[in-house]
Each structure stands twice: as C-alpha cells, then as structure tokens.
Motif scaffolding. Structure first.
Motif, PDB file in Angstrom:
ATOM      1  N   HIS A  44      43.261  42.907  38.096  1.00  0.00           N
ATOM      2  CA  HIS A  44      42.072  43.703  37.795  1.00  0.00           C
ATOM      3  C   HIS A  44      40.882  42.752  37.768  1.00  0.00           C
ATOM      4  O   HIS A  44      40.859  41.801  36.988  1.00  0.00           O
ATOM      5  CB  HIS A  44      42.214  44.400  36.437  1.00  0.00           C
ATOM      6  CG  HIS A  44      40.968  45.100  36.000  1.00  0.00           C
ATOM      7  ND1 HIS A  44      40.077  44.530  35.113  1.00  0.00           N
ATOM      8  CD2 HIS A  44      40.459  46.307  36.347  1.00  0.00           C
ATOM      9  CE1 HIS A  44      39.068  45.367  34.925  1.00  0.00           C
ATOM     10  NE2 HIS A  44      39.274  46.446  35.656  1.00  0.00           N
ATOM     11  N   TYR A  45      39.928  43.003  38.661  1.00  0.00           N
ATOM     12  CA  TYR A  45      38.728  42.162  38.731  1.00  0.00           C
ATOM     13  C   TYR A  45      38.039  42.231  37.386  1.00  0.00           C
ATOM     14  O   TYR A  45      37.641  43.303  36.933  1.00  0.00           O
ATOM     15  CB  TYR A  45      37.829  42.655  39.869  1.00  0.00           C
ATOM     16  CG  TYR A  45      36.674  41.748  40.159  1.00  0.00           C
ATOM     17  CD1 TYR A  45      36.853  40.560  40.853  1.00  0.00           C
ATOM     18  CD2 TYR A  45      35.392  42.076  39.737  1.00  0.00           C
ATOM     19  CE1 TYR A  45      35.780  39.715  41.128  1.00  0.00           C
ATOM     20  CE2 TYR A  45      34.322  41.244  40.003  1.00  0.00           C
ATOM     21  CZ  TYR A  45      34.522  40.071  40.699  1.00  0.00           C
ATOM     22  OH  TYR A  45      33.461  39.247  40.952  1.00  0.00           O
ATOM     23  N   LYS A  46      37.893  41.077  36.714  1.00  0.00           N
ATOM     24  CA  LYS A  46      37.523  41.050  35.297  1.00  0.00           C
ATOM     25  C   LYS A  46      36.190  41.687  34.950  1.00  0.00           C
ATOM     26  O   LYS A  46      36.014  42.160  33.840  1.00  0.00           O
ATOM     27  CB  LYS A  46      37.569  39.620  34.758  1.00  0.00           C
ATOM     28  CG  LYS A  46      36.538  38.686  35.339  1.00  0.00           C
ATOM     29  CD  LYS A  46      36.676  37.292  34.754  1.00  0.00           C
ATOM     30  CE  LYS A  46      35.764  36.330  35.459  1.00  0.00           C
ATOM     31  NZ  LYS A  46      34.552  36.084  34.815  1.00  0.00           N
ATOM     32  N   VAL A  91      38.213  47.761  40.299  1.00  0.00           N
ATOM     33  CA  VAL A  91      38.638  46.955  41.440  1.00  0.00           C
ATOM     34  C   VAL A  91      39.980  46.301  41.129  1.00  0.00           C
ATOM     35  O   VAL A  91      40.098  45.525  40.170  1.00  0.00           O
ATOM     36  CB  VAL A  91      37.593  45.870  41.791  1.00  0.00           C
ATOM     37  CG1 VAL A  91      38.045  45.080  43.014  1.00  0.00           C
ATOM     38  CG2 VAL A  91      36.219  46.489  42.030  1.00  0.00           C
ATOM     39  N   LEU A  92      40.990  46.624  41.945  1.00  0.00           N
ATOM     40  CA  LEU A  92      42.328  46.058  41.809  1.00  0.00           C
ATOM     41  C   LEU A  92      42.677  45.326  43.098  1.00  0.00           C
ATOM     42  O   LEU A  92      42.512  45.879  44.188  1.00  0.00           O
ATOM     43  CB  LEU A  92      43.357  47.152  41.535  1.00  0.00           C
ATOM     44  CG  LEU A  92      43.140  48.017  40.293  1.00  0.00           C
ATOM     45  CD1 LEU A  92      44.218  49.089  40.202  1.00  0.00           C
ATOM     46  CD2 LEU A  92      43.113  47.168  39.031  1.00  0.00           C
ATOM     47  N   SER A  93      43.171  44.100  42.962  1.00  0.00           N
ATOM     48  CA  SER A  93      43.524  43.288  44.128  1.00  0.00           C
ATOM     49  C   SER A  93      44.975  42.850  44.043  1.00  0.00           C
ATOM     50  O   SER A  93      45.497  42.640  42.952  1.00  0.00           O
ATOM     51  CB  SER A  93      42.635  42.056  44.208  1.00  0.00           C
ATOM     52  OG  SER A  93      41.289  42.431  44.366  1.00  0.00           O
ATOM     53  N   LEU A 147      41.182  49.401  45.939  1.00  0.00           N
ATOM     54  CA  LEU A 147      42.283  48.448  46.074  1.00  0.00           C
ATOM     55  C   LEU A 147      41.924  47.512  47.220  1.00  0.00           C
ATOM     56  O   LEU A 147      41.488  47.973  48.278  1.00  0.00           O
ATOM     57  CB  LEU A 147      43.595  49.150  46.398  1.00  0.00           C
ATOM     58  CG  LEU A 147      44.086  50.245  45.449  1.00  0.00           C
ATOM     59  CD1 LEU A 147      45.447  50.761  45.907  1.00  0.00           C
ATOM     60  CD2 LEU A 147      44.146  49.774  44.029  1.00  0.00           C
ATOM     61  N   THR A 148      42.134  46.218  47.025  1.00  0.00           N
ATOM     62  CA  THR A 148      41.847  45.249  48.087  1.00  0.00           C
ATOM     63  C   THR A 148      43.060  44.350  48.308  1.00  0.00           C
ATOM     64  O   THR A 148      43.760  43.990  47.361  1.00  0.00           O
ATOM     65  CB  THR A 148      40.633  44.354  47.746  1.00  0.00           C
ATOM     66  OG1 THR A 148      40.974  43.457  46.684  1.00  0.00           O
ATOM     67  CG2 THR A 148      39.433  45.170  47.340  1.00  0.00           C
ATOM     68  N   THR A 149      43.278  44.008  49.568  1.00  0.00           N
ATOM     69  CA  THR A 149      44.334  43.062  49.915  1.00  0.00           C
ATOM     70  C   THR A 149      43.966  42.395  51.238  1.00  0.00           C
ATOM     71  O   THR A 149      43.088  42.862  51.956  1.00  0.00           O
ATOM     72  CB  THR A 149      45.718  43.752  50.004  1.00  0.00           C
ATOM     73  OG1 THR A 149      46.737  42.761  50.063  1.00  0.00           O
ATOM     74  CG2 THR A 149      45.818  44.686  51.200  1.00  0.00           C
TER      75      THR A 149
END
Length: 188
Positions: A90-92, A104-106, A163-165
């Motif tokens: 989780h983007y802090k 934002v989750l990566s 979601l990012t990858t």
C-alpha cells in the motif's frame, strides 16, 4: 581446459537455479506469513474506526481478495522491496477505503500480481480492513512507461482503487512499463 569450463558453467547454472528457487520460496513464505498476520489484524481489530486505523510500515494492514483468480493477498503498508516481498504494498501516502481518495496498491508481476493480466473490465476486487469490507469493480486498464509518475496523484476528491505492477508480465529483468488497473467502489 574444456572439462574445467564445462564444470564452471554447470556449477554457475546450479548456483543460479538454486538462488532463484530460494528467492521464490522465500517470497511465498513471507507472503503466507503476511496473509496470516493480515487475517489476525482484520479479525482482532474489527470495529476499529477508520480514523483509528494507522498501520505501521512493513506491517499487514488488510486483505485484497480477487475472486476471479481465487486469490487472497495480504496488504502490507509500504512499497519498498522488503514490503513487496511480503505481499501487496500500500503506497504509504495514498488512502484506504472510505477515506475518499486514491488507494494505490502495488505488487510484483512475478509473485502476488502474477495473474493480473487475466482480469477484465467488470471483474471485482475486495479490500478487507479492520473497519470493513469494500468492493470495487475494474473500470479500465492502462500501460504506461516505467517512469510515468502521473498515475499516482494522491487526489482526495473521489475514491478510486489503483493496482500497479510491472509489464510485460513475462519480461526477464527490469520491465520497461507498468500495468495499471483502475477500479471504482460499488458497495460495502
């Protein structure tokens, strides 16, 4: 001389293969431990208000469920290498569900987000945190350059899940692009 070269190449291959297997096993173990921790956090802290919710960097904070992939993935606060080895980061500085902002989750394309390319528009995602369960529906996807920072706006005007990858999914080495999944909240 040929025997020595062949032996050296074989030894190097075995060492690299062993290292790769160890990396994969270690990541799977850390992810499993983080999922257990996330389940405890969600169960133990039920009823916590969203204002009280303040996860520590590196700690499990919730669960991302992807029904189509039959996946329950731990959400870990932070996105550095150690955090991403434990699960979905989780983007802090981004938000959590019900905080009216960009979530934002990566995750790594070769671990937790290995199968995200199988997701389609309309598929659902569920985030479970101590103060509730929140369901999102995928609205669109995008592929951007690895250096494109315009995706993370940290806007606080409407709730959206991103979601990012890394992309391409089967690229060997540092991938040159990022795969982005956008989702909107549909219900609690």
């Amino acid at each position: 001389m040929k025997k020595w070269l062949a032996l050296t190449v074989m030894t190097a291959g075995i060492v690299l293969l062993g290292w790769g297997i160890w990396q994969i096993a270690s990541t799977h173990l850390q992810t499993a431990q983080s999922l257990d921790e996330a389940k405890k956090v969600v169960a133990t802290d039920q009823g916590m208000s969203k204002k009280q919710f303040a996860p520590e960097i590196g700690k499990a904070s919730g669960i991302l469920t992807i029904p189509k992939l039959k996946a329950d993935l731990p959400i870990v606060e932070g996105t550095d290498a150690d955090d991403l080895a434990k699960g979905v980061g989780h983007y802090k500085d981004s938000y959590y569900p019900d905080q009216n902002g960009q979530i934002v989750l990566s995750g790594h394309r070769d671990t937790v987000f290995r199968r995200t390319g199988e997701l389609d528009i309309g598929d659902q995602l569920k985030i479970t945190v101590p103060y509730g369960e929140f369901i999102y529906e995928i609205t669109h996807t995008k592929i951007v350059d690895q250096h494109d920072t315009s995706i993370i706006t940290l806007q606080n005007e409407k709730e959206e899940l991103i979601l990012t990858t890394c992309y391409p999914f089967h690229f060997v080495g540092n991938a040159p692009e990022r795969y982005i999944i956008y989702a909107k909240r549909v219900s609690e």
